[in-house]
Design an enzyme around this catalytic site. Structure first.
Site, PDB file in Angstrom:
ATOM      1  N   PRO A  68       0.842  -1.202   0.000  1.00 17.63           N
ATOM      2  CA  PRO A  68       0.000   0.000   0.000  1.00 17.63           C
ATOM      3  C   PRO A  68       0.875   1.249   0.000  1.00 17.63           C
ATOM      4  O   PRO A  68       1.975   1.230   0.538  1.00 17.63           O
ATOM      5  CB  PRO A  68      -0.781  -0.112   1.318  1.00 17.63           C
ATOM      6  N   CYS A  69       0.371   2.343  -0.587  1.00 19.54           N
ATOM      7  CA  CYS A  69       1.222   3.549  -0.670  1.00 19.54           C
ATOM      8  C   CYS A  69       0.386   4.822  -0.555  1.00 19.54           C
ATOM      9  O   CYS A  69       0.732   5.840  -1.122  1.00 19.54           O
ATOM     10  CB  CYS A  69       1.990   3.561  -1.995  1.00 19.54           C
ATOM     11  N   GLN A  70      -0.708   4.788   0.209  1.00 25.38           N
ATOM     12  CA  GLN A  70      -1.573   5.969   0.285  1.00 25.38           C
ATOM     13  C   GLN A  70      -0.980   7.086   1.128  1.00 25.38           C
ATOM     14  O   GLN A  70      -1.377   8.238   1.011  1.00 25.38           O
ATOM     15  CB  GLN A  70      -2.937   5.591   0.901  1.00 25.38           C
ATOM     16  N   MET A  91       1.507  10.088  -8.486  1.00 23.88           N
ATOM     17  CA  MET A  91       1.386  10.594  -7.116  1.00 23.88           C
ATOM     18  C   MET A  91       2.471  11.623  -6.836  1.00 23.88           C
ATOM     19  O   MET A  91       3.660  11.379  -7.033  1.00 23.88           O
ATOM     20  CB  MET A  91       1.471   9.449  -6.105  1.00 23.88           C
TER      21      MET A  91
END
Length: 414
Positions: free
Chosen positions: A176-178, A222
């Protein structure tokens, strides 16, 4: 006696102010509208809504953006392509080893197994995915929270025990990379990125020869590419040379157009190779080719092929959805109808919304989802039907993983 103040949710505020929820979220993130976040849900005080409404932010016209030169970041991948076509059909068994973080149901593990690797361990917290993993593999699976030291130690010790003193060839993971954001010119991480940092810690302690990291294509944009750059920098700081590009699963016999960013890194001085596409778009495997035979197959729970029962009204609505379009305007990434004579659109499970069957008035079954993700028919999914669909929607397509694994083999052969 004090009266407890009632909080509003985003949908309440949007309705009250006559705007979309997206606009409300935008103003929360900008700081113009105050909110309190609890368990992932924003709560807003009525008085803060009044302050926001009176601020005139909603009435302000957006400023016209003047064209600027040299502001768009353009990434040029340094990609070394490996021709894996000769070894695709029947890869020989090797002594190469692999282990998988955030392993889910085992899409990555299955692909590496298909490519002749010996899998020595998988780790994930998802209970039902663990049930599926253990059903389909003989190697150890660790069920637990990667952020806990005891779980890390159990995974690392299990892998080392299986290796019996030999180095681990590949450690893979879709992290995950939020939780990346900017503070001035510096990228910072919040608590949501603990999983990413835990992965880096395990890499540092296990010292695999190769790292394979998979993520959604959107990661590239992002913070205008700075997140990707930071990930490459973090991996390089552990002593690895890193190469990254986007691969489309349909290029490797997966009957689905699914683009993913793939990081490949090694610490043994080799040139990282990505798998050269095996198919051109005109040769993609179609939805029809993948699942047509299942249309006449009766429901079979043991085979994960049980049709969802819809009301007559819902069947009529599903029948009217054009191929490639969604049943709901607000959920374009779910309830989307697969094209019949093309590779499927991306297979997802989004809060109960799965893909619509192209020629029948229903959503696709678990087995149809598995076929479109390239899982073999003897791969059986466990847990409730809804949990099975989540497992498949989140999985790495095994044939994409197989292609990546064969590219690693080519790297080692140079």
């Amino acid at each position: 006696m004090a009266v407890k103040e009632q909080f509003l949710r985003i949908e309440d505020v949007a309705l009250q102010l006559g705007v979309s929820q997206k606009i409300i979220r935008k103003h929360i993130h900008s700081g113009a509208l105050k909110s309190t976040k609890t368990f992932g849900v924003h709560y807003i005080k009525p008085k803060d809504v009044t302050v926001f409404k009176n601020s005139g932010v909603l009435d302000a016209k957006p400023k016209k953006q003047l064209p600027q030169k040299n502001t768009k970041s353009i990434k040029t991948d340094v990609v070394n392509w490996a021709d894996i076509s000769e070894n695709w059909e029947n890869p020989s068994k090797t002594k190469l080893t692999s282990a998988d973080l955030f392993c889910g149901a085992g899409g990555m593990a299955k692909g590496f197994e298909m490519a002749g690797f010996t899998q020595v361990g998988g780790l994930d917290w998802f209970k039902e995915a663990g049930m599926t993993y253990r059903e389909n593999f003989e190697h150890p699976h660790i069920l637990g929270d990667i952020t806990e030291r005891s779980v890390k130690d159990k995974f690392i010790n299990t892998v080392k025990s299986s290796l019996n003193g030999k180095p681990l060839t590949v450690l893979s993971g879709g992290f995950p990379c939020q939780g990346f954001s900017m503070s001035g010119s510096r990228i910072v991480e919040d608590e949501r990125n603990s999983l990413y940092k835990d992965m880096l810690q395990i890499i540092d302690e296990l010292q695999p020869q190769f790292i394979v990291a998979e993520n959604v294509k959107g990661l590239r944009s992002m913070l205008k590419g700075k997140v990707e750059d930071k990930i490459k920098e973090d991996i390089a700081n552990l002593g690895y040379q890193v190469n990254v590009t986007v691969l489309n699963a349909a290029n490797y016999y997966v009957p689905q157009k699914r683009e993913r960013i793939i990081f490949i890194a090694n610490r043994i001085g080799k040139k990282n190779l990505h798998p050269k596409p095996l198919l051109t778009p005109d040769k993609y495997i179609t939805t029809k080719q993948a699942i047509e035979d299942l249309v006449t197959l009766k429901d079979d729970a043991a085979f994960n092929h049980v049709r969802t029962k819809h009301s007559d009204a819902m069947k009529k609505r599903l029948a009217k959805v054009p191929e490639g379009k969604s049943l709901y305007d607000n959920y374009s990434d779910s309830w989307k109808k697969c094209p019949w004579n093309e590779a499927s659109c991306t297979i997802k499970e989004n809060h109960g919304g799965v893909n619509i069957h192209p020629i029948e008035s229903r959503v696709i079954t678990v087995r149809e989802m598995a076929r479109l993700q390239s899982f073999p028919d003897d791969f059986i999914f466990k847990g409730a039907k809804g949990k099975q669909m989540v497992q498949i929607g989140n999985a790495v397509p095994p044939l994409l993983a197989k292609a990546i694994a064969l590219a690693v083999r080519e790297t080692l052969a140079i």
